[in-house]
Design an enzyme around this catalytic site. Structure first.
Site, short mmCIF file in Angstrom:
data_model
loop_
_atom_site.label_atom_id
_atom_site.label_comp_id
_atom_site.label_asym_id
_atom_site.label_seq_id
_atom_site.Cartn_x
_atom_site.Cartn_y
_atom_site.Cartn_z
N ARG A 44 0.81 -1.22 0.00
CA ARG A 44 0.00 0.00 0.00
C ARG A 44 0.84 1.26 0.00
O ARG A 44 0.45 2.29 -0.55
CB ARG A 44 -0.95 0.00 1.21
CG ARG A 44 -1.98 1.11 1.15
CD ARG A 44 -3.14 0.87 2.08
NE ARG A 44 -4.22 1.81 1.84
CZ ARG A 44 -5.42 1.74 2.40
NH1 ARG A 44 -5.70 0.77 3.25
NH2 ARG A 44 -6.35 2.65 2.13
N VAL A 49 -4.19 1.71 -3.86
CA VAL A 49 -5.18 1.56 -4.93
C VAL A 49 -6.40 2.44 -4.72
O VAL A 49 -7.22 2.60 -5.64
CB VAL A 49 -5.61 0.08 -5.09
CG1 VAL A 49 -4.41 -0.79 -5.42
CG2 VAL A 49 -6.35 -0.43 -3.86
N GLY A 72 -6.61 -6.41 -0.99
CA GLY A 72 -7.90 -6.65 -0.36
C GLY A 72 -7.84 -6.51 1.14
O GLY A 72 -6.79 -6.72 1.76
N TYR A 135 -17.44 -7.46 2.32
CA TYR A 135 -16.40 -8.20 1.61
C TYR A 135 -17.01 -9.04 0.48
O TYR A 135 -16.50 -9.05 -0.64
CB TYR A 135 -15.66 -9.09 2.60
CG TYR A 135 -14.52 -9.88 2.01
CD1 TYR A 135 -13.30 -9.28 1.72
CD2 TYR A 135 -14.65 -11.25 1.78
CE1 TYR A 135 -12.24 -10.01 1.20
CE2 TYR A 135 -13.60 -11.99 1.26
CZ TYR A 135 -12.39 -11.37 0.98
OH TYR A 135 -11.35 -12.11 0.46
N LYS A 139 -16.23 -8.63 -3.49
CA LYS A 139 -15.63 -9.73 -4.25
C LYS A 139 -16.58 -10.25 -5.34
O LYS A 139 -16.13 -10.69 -6.40
CB LYS A 139 -15.22 -10.86 -3.30
CG LYS A 139 -14.05 -10.51 -2.40
CD LYS A 139 -12.79 -10.22 -3.20
CE LYS A 139 -11.56 -10.10 -2.33
NZ LYS A 139 -10.32 -9.83 -3.11
#
Length: 225
Positions: A44, A49, A72, A135, A139
């Protein structure tokens, strides 16, 4: 009949793996390096991102042949107790961040008329446990994103695929209780978990030996249903 050797697609091209500090990211880095690729696996601090400017600058300087969207996080809680900031953070990293990186990286791929984007999704996208709404939603979004990009970028020779690695014994799953781990293990018909090394080997094979495969979702563990 003599069979020709398998096609090696993109030998030695640049591979970028987001979320490179995690267990799967490190394994992917090692596997692609061993296969002769130049590999960047920023964490990171090197590539946030969720930061549009950081992503734009990174992919201006680095034009990958393969992008693996692996970054993630989880913020598990019952939906009624999950605050909006946590929900937004999970979607910002897992889904929006992946889309942002794919959009930036795909520009040079389209110009080159070759490239490959792989999204690391999760079994939870299809069969989420209770308390994992954010989550699972993020996903699941990656599956739709991957299929859509396969259609969008296919005419330019750029592939997009989605991988569901299965339960991996990494830092992300290390906080689970022994009882929960055994419960998950019992769901596997082979009685054992997948490994980061096995996932990495599959991804190397997918990228290098299956150049005509795009728009697919691959579940790699032994859970059924």
């Amino acid at each position: 009949m003599t069979l020709s050797p398998p096609t090696l697609h993109g030998v030695g091209g640049l591979v970028v793996i987001t979320g490179g500090e995690g267990g799967l990211g490190r394994s992917l880095h090692a596997a692609f390096s061993a296969a002769g690729h130049e590999v960047l696996s920023p964490g990171r601090r090197e590539l946030d991102v969720t930061d549009p400017e950081a992503v734009r600058d990174f992919f201006r300087s680095h034009q990958p042949e393969l992008l693996v969207c692996n970054a993630g996080i989880t913020r598990d809680a019952p939906l009624a107790r999950l605050d909006e900031a946590a929900w937004d953070e999970v979607l910002a990293v897992n889904l929006r961040g992946a889309a942002r990186c794919a959009a930036a990286a795909s520009r040079s791929m389209v110009r080159a008329r070759r490239g490959h984007i792989v999204f690391i999704s999760s079994y939870s996208a299809l069969h989420p446990p209770a308390g994992q709404a954010a989550y699972a939603a993020a996903k699941a979004g990656l599956i739709g994103l991957g299929k859509s990009l396969a259609r969008e970028l296919g005419p330019a020779g750029v592939r997009a695929n989605v991988i569901l690695p299965g339960f991996l014994e990494t830092r992300m799953t290390a906080t689970l209780s022994a009882e929960r781990r055994e419960q998950v293990r019992r769901d596997h018909v082979l009685g054992d978990f997948n490994t980061p090394d096995a996932v990495s080997s599959f991804l190397v094979h997918l990228h290098r030996h299956l150049p005509h495969t795009s728009g697919q979702v691959f579940q790699l563990d032994s859970r059924i249903g």
